[in-house]
Design an enzyme around this catalytic site. Structure first.
Site, PDB file in Angstrom:
ATOM      1  N   LYS A 267       0.846  -1.199   0.000  1.00 24.28           N
ATOM      2  CA  LYS A 267       0.000   0.000   0.000  1.00 24.28           C
ATOM      3  C   LYS A 267       0.880   1.247   0.000  1.00 24.28           C
ATOM      4  O   LYS A 267       1.704   1.433   0.889  1.00 24.28           O
ATOM      5  CB  LYS A 267      -0.917  -0.003   1.232  1.00 24.28           C
ATOM      6  CG  LYS A 267      -1.687   1.303   1.458  1.00 24.28           C
ATOM      7  CD  LYS A 267      -2.657   1.201   2.632  1.00 24.28           C
ATOM      8  CE  LYS A 267      -3.264   2.572   2.984  1.00 24.28           C
ATOM      9  NZ  LYS A 267      -4.162   2.511   4.160  1.00 24.28           N
ATOM     10  N   ASP A 272      -2.538  10.108   3.897  1.00 26.80           N
ATOM     11  CA  ASP A 272      -3.946   9.730   4.053  1.00 26.80           C
ATOM     12  C   ASP A 272      -4.653  10.725   4.961  1.00 26.80           C
ATOM     13  O   ASP A 272      -4.611  10.619   6.183  1.00 26.80           O
ATOM     14  CB  ASP A 272      -4.035   8.309   4.629  1.00 26.80           C
ATOM     15  CG  ASP A 272      -5.478   7.855   4.816  1.00 26.80           C
ATOM     16  OD1 ASP A 272      -6.393   8.529   4.301  1.00 26.80           O
ATOM     17  OD2 ASP A 272      -5.682   6.812   5.478  1.00 26.80           O
ATOM     18  N   LYS A 279     -10.107  12.789   8.429  1.00 29.21           N
ATOM     19  CA  LYS A 279      -9.653  12.315   9.736  1.00 29.21           C
ATOM     20  C   LYS A 279      -9.616  13.469  10.727  1.00 29.21           C
ATOM     21  O   LYS A 279      -9.445  14.623  10.319  1.00 29.21           O
ATOM     22  CB  LYS A 279      -8.226  11.756   9.612  1.00 29.21           C
ATOM     23  CG  LYS A 279      -8.131  10.403   8.943  1.00 29.21           C
ATOM     24  CD  LYS A 279      -6.698   9.907   8.926  1.00 29.21           C
ATOM     25  CE  LYS A 279      -6.584   8.556   8.249  1.00 29.21           C
ATOM     26  NZ  LYS A 279      -7.277   7.472   8.951  1.00 29.21           N
ATOM     27  N   ASP A 290       1.558   6.180   5.745  1.00 32.03           N
ATOM     28  CA  ASP A 290       0.582   5.267   5.134  1.00 32.03           C
ATOM     29  C   ASP A 290       1.104   4.606   3.848  1.00 32.03           C
ATOM     30  O   ASP A 290       0.392   3.859   3.195  1.00 32.03           O
ATOM     31  CB  ASP A 290      -0.737   6.010   4.876  1.00 32.03           C
ATOM     32  CG  ASP A 290      -1.949   5.103   5.022  1.00 32.03           C
ATOM     33  OD1 ASP A 290      -1.819   4.020   5.626  1.00 32.03           O
ATOM     34  OD2 ASP A 290      -3.031   5.476   4.520  1.00 32.03           O
ATOM     35  N   ASP A 349     -12.199   7.177   3.834  1.00 28.30           N
ATOM     36  CA  ASP A 349     -10.992   6.901   4.608  1.00 28.30           C
ATOM     37  C   ASP A 349     -10.592   5.419   4.559  1.00 28.30           C
ATOM     38  O   ASP A 349      -9.501   5.052   4.985  1.00 28.30           O
ATOM     39  CB  ASP A 349     -11.192   7.359   6.061  1.00 28.30           C
ATOM     40  CG  ASP A 349      -9.889   7.496   6.822  1.00 28.30           C
ATOM     41  OD1 ASP A 349      -8.817   7.448   6.171  1.00 28.30           O
ATOM     42  OD2 ASP A 349      -9.942   7.666   8.056  1.00 28.30           O
ATOM     43  N   GLU A 351      -9.463   3.793   2.166  1.00 29.04           N
ATOM     44  CA  GLU A 351      -8.934   3.907   0.809  1.00 29.04           C
ATOM     45  C   GLU A 351      -7.894   2.844   0.478  1.00 29.04           C
ATOM     46  O   GLU A 351      -7.673   2.536  -0.687  1.00 29.04           O
ATOM     47  CB  GLU A 351      -8.341   5.306   0.587  1.00 29.04           C
ATOM     48  CG  GLU A 351      -6.894   5.491   1.058  1.00 29.04           C
ATOM     49  CD  GLU A 351      -6.694   5.289   2.559  1.00 29.04           C
ATOM     50  OE1 GLU A 351      -7.680   5.404   3.317  1.00 29.04           O
ATOM     51  OE2 GLU A 351      -5.558   5.007   2.979  1.00 29.04           O
ATOM     52  N   ARG A 353      -7.824  -0.382   0.905  1.00 32.09           N
ATOM     53  CA  ARG A 353      -8.393  -1.550   0.221  1.00 32.09           C
ATOM     54  C   ARG A 353      -8.810  -1.203  -1.210  1.00 32.09           C
ATOM     55  O   ARG A 353      -8.793  -2.052  -2.093  1.00 32.09           O
ATOM     56  CB  ARG A 353      -9.561  -2.118   1.036  1.00 32.09           C
ATOM     57  CG  ARG A 353     -10.681  -1.135   1.270  1.00 32.09           C
ATOM     58  CD  ARG A 353     -11.600  -1.539   2.416  1.00 32.09           C
ATOM     59  NE  ARG A 353     -11.077  -1.103   3.718  1.00 32.09           N
ATOM     60  CZ  ARG A 353     -11.667  -1.338   4.873  1.00 32.09           C
ATOM     61  NH1 ARG A 353     -12.783  -2.047   4.928  1.00 32.09           N
ATOM     62  NH2 ARG A 353     -11.138  -0.898   6.002  1.00 32.09           N
TER      63      ARG A 353
HETATM   64  N1  BES Z   1      -4.316   4.303   6.978  1.00 30.99           N
HETATM   65  C1  BES Z   1      -5.491   4.084   7.718  1.00 30.99           C
HETATM   66  C2  BES Z   1      -5.305   3.048   8.811  1.00 30.99           C
HETATM   67  C3  BES Z   1      -4.546   3.501  10.026  1.00 30.99           C
HETATM   68  C4  BES Z   1      -5.130   4.351  10.936  1.00 30.99           C
HETATM   69  C5  BES Z   1      -3.288   3.001  10.275  1.00 30.99           C
HETATM   70  C6  BES Z   1      -4.450   4.722  12.066  1.00 30.99           C
HETATM   71  C7  BES Z   1      -2.613   3.371  11.410  1.00 30.99           C
HETATM   72  C8  BES Z   1      -3.184   4.237  12.305  1.00 30.99           C
HETATM   73  C9  BES Z   1      -6.617   3.579   6.818  1.00 30.99           C
HETATM   74  O1  BES Z   1      -6.620   4.096   5.549  1.00 30.99           O
HETATM   75  C10 BES Z   1      -7.889   3.996   7.463  1.00 30.99           C
HETATM   76  O2  BES Z   1      -8.123   5.159   7.554  1.00 30.99           O
HETATM   77  N2  BES Z   1      -8.680   3.031   7.894  1.00 30.99           N
HETATM   78  C11 BES Z   1      -9.892   3.297   8.536  1.00 30.99           C
HETATM   79  C12 BES Z   1     -10.914   2.330   8.045  1.00 30.99           C
HETATM   80  C13 BES Z   1     -12.302   2.647   8.490  1.00 30.99           C
HETATM   81  C14 BES Z   1     -12.779   3.916   7.835  1.00 30.99           C
HETATM   82  C15 BES Z   1     -13.186   1.491   8.140  1.00 30.99           C
HETATM   83  C16 BES Z   1      -9.677   3.155  10.038  1.00 30.99           C
HETATM   84  O3  BES Z   1      -8.939   2.266  10.457  1.00 30.99           O
HETATM   85  O4  BES Z   1     -10.184   3.973  10.786  1.00 30.99           O
HETATM   86 ZN    ZN Z   2      -4.798   4.686   4.824  1.00 34.02          ZN
HETATM   87 MN    MN Z   3      -7.642   5.958   5.444  1.00 35.59          MN
END
Ligand code: BES
Ligand code: ZN
Ligand code: MN
Length: 498
Positions: A267, A272, A279, A290, A349, A351, A353
């Site tokens: 990835k 992000d 966020k 990210d 968010d 993104e 996947r």
């Molecule tokens: N890059 C983030 C995941 C992440 C968040 C990694 C905090 C490390 C610390 C990912 O893109 C994301 O935002 N995931 C969301 C998914 C949710 C919207 C289903 C998450 O984990 O909040």
């Molecule tokens: Zn992310």
């Molecule tokens: Mn995200």
């Protein structure tokens, strides 16, 4: 730092500093014993006086030890004899290298790899020593006008072994350790670079430079190429950004022409923000990390190329920023992925996947033996496993065993999470084939379930490194994980490990 393997007895080393160990029981490591014998119990007298108790994490620097040819002897506390396992061994090496850096010595002769560690052979001990030494010396200061100067940095470290017959094995282990260390360092540096420098374009240039350095095939797919391939899921993530997305493909061909490649997908979201599902502001800077999945697969490729492993390895990096803006994707938007499956973007968010699914479909064309994706995918994985283990999801039990084992060997552990069909229902959408989120419960599992819908045609594993790719707080910075895990897995596959 320069490394070499040497042979010889500790008292005869013409080194600026000879490094030996002492246990809490006052028992000396073999090399310490040898100096002690030559020097009329000089070391054991010091230990008896209580200046060095052998506690883990302690060191004592001695100058002009009688009967030695070196300037200094560094005693390193090893802790309890019975408890000297791999973790303690690694801590001792770390402690030794730190202490060496604080002395005036610019070269050292390390005798600690001679000490027995349960279940770990000489090759492992040497590999680990090289990795730890480099990791300890790592600095990321390119944006500091005043560098944090080490006045007498350690420039050369020789690992000294006892038996001449083990020289070839030791040389090979050292080369492996150095290659892994170089891969880890690359991953850390790419991770640490700020989002305004490390853009998708920067990652693409880095890949092209790697291709020149190691004679790899490299292709960069631009927005138009991806559009023509139908990668509308990936492209939907880039819509809000001024930085053009890139799909980076690198091929290393060390195996037979007919041999199916192993594919690593990383990835590569270089920042992000969450997009329209923005966020919260707190610690948002950390979302420059990210792209650590991308960094780790590039780091692994570097290690593999440096070792010239006899395998075929392909690396794919879908890279984009995730930004809000007038043309950004909105919650409720529906896109068609390259696989033909439609996705309702309920949260912009989620993104990772969305970029990974198209990269995974793209991997099919290389007829892979195995595909492993690496991603800072979910905050939920951090809740589940903290910062200790990487989350492992796979559709193949054999692959699970191999990766878990590689993680143990490399001190870069993963823990298997379930990928049962029962969880697939979480992704139900009223308007498309699936939604891109599955709710708060089992968030890292539903993310993996999403990816599993694009990996039916090959053996596949997904590593969620959201908790392990970087550290927050005072030590904020990329860790380079899971380069060590992946490289160990590949070394084993290449038949280079016992
Ligand atoms: N890059 C983030 C995941 C992440 C968040 C990694 C905090 C490390 C610390 C990912 O893109 C994301 O935002 N995931 C969301 C998914 C949710 C919207 C289903 C998450 O984990 O909040
Ligand atoms: Zn992310
Ligand atoms: Mn995200």
């Amino acid at each position: 730092m320069e490394f070499s393997i040497k042979r010889g007895s500790p008292e005869k080393q013409r080194s600026a500093c000879v490094v030996v160990g002492v246990f809490e029981s006052r028992k000396l490591s073999p090399a310490a014993e040898s100096i002690d014998n030559a020097a009329n119990s000089y070391l054991s007298d010091i230990i008896r006086r209580g200046d060095m108790e052998g506690k883990a994490g302690t060191t004592l620097l001695l100058h002009d030890v009688p009967a030695t040819l070196c300037d200094r002897v560094l005693l390193v506390g090893l802790g309890k004899d019975k408890e000297f396992h791999e973790k303690e061994y690694c801590a001792a090496i770390r402690c030794a290298v730190k202490a060496l850096n604080e002395t005036g010595a610019s070269d050292g002769a390390l005798f600690l790899t001679e000490i027995a560690v349960k279940k770990r052979d000489l090759a492992w001990r040497i590999r680990q020593a090289a990795i730890i030494a480099q990791e300890t010396a790592y600095r990321f200061e390119q944006f500091k006008s005043k560098k944090n100067e080490v006045r007498h940095p350690l420039r050369k470290l020789s690992v000294v072994i006892e038996q001449r017959s083990k020289l070839p094995l030791a040389e090979e282990a050292l080369a492996q350790g150095q290659a892994i260390a170089a891969g880890v360092a690359l991953a850390r540096t790419l991770g640490n670079l700020p989002g305004n420098v490390c853009t998708p374009g920067y990652l693409a240039e880095t890949a092209q430079q790697m291709a020149r350095d190691h004679a790899l095939d490299c292709q960069i797919l631009e927005r138009a190429d991806m559009d023509a391939l139908g990668m509308h899921s990936l492209l939907s993530v880039a819509k809000g950004s001024h930085q053009p997305p890139k799909l980076i493909v690198l091929h290393y061909k060390g195996g037979g022409a007919e041999e199916k490649p192993l594919v690593l997908v990383g990835k590569g979201i270089t920042f992000d923000s969450g997009g329209i599902s923005l966020k919260p502001g707190l610690e948002m800077d950390e979302m420059k990390f990210d792209m650590c999945g991308a960094a780790s697969v590039l780091g692994t490729l570097k290690a593999v190329a440096q070792m010239e492993l006899p395998i075929n390895l392909t690396v794919i990096v879908p890279s984009s920023e995730n930004m809000p803006g007038g043309s950004a994707s909105k919650p409720g938007d529906i896109v068609t992925s390259m696989s033909g499956q439609t996705i309702e973007i309920l949260n912009t968010d989620a993104e990772g996947r969305l970029v990974l699914c198209d990269a995974l479909t793209y991997a099919e064309r290389f007829k892979p033996a195995t595909v492993i994706d690496v991603a800072t995918l979910t905050g939920a994985c951090v809740i589940a496993l903290g910062h200790v283990a990487t989350g492992l999801f796979t559709n193949d039990d054999g692959l699970a065993r191999e990766l878990l084992h590689a993680g143990e060997e490399a001190q870069d552990r993963a823990w298997q999470m379930p990928l049962w069909d029962d969880y697939q229902d979480l992704l139900k959408s009223n308007f498309a084939d699936m939604a891109n989120i599955g709710g708060r419960a089992a968030g890292s599992v539903s993310a993996a379930c999403f990816l599993s819908r694009f990996t039916k045609k090959f053996d596949w594993a997904h590593l969620d490194i959201a908790g392990t790719a970087w550290k927050s707080g005072a030590d904020k910075g990329a860790t380079g994980r899971p380069v060590a895990l992946l490289t160990h897995y590949l070394l084993k596959r290449a038949g280079k490990l016992n």
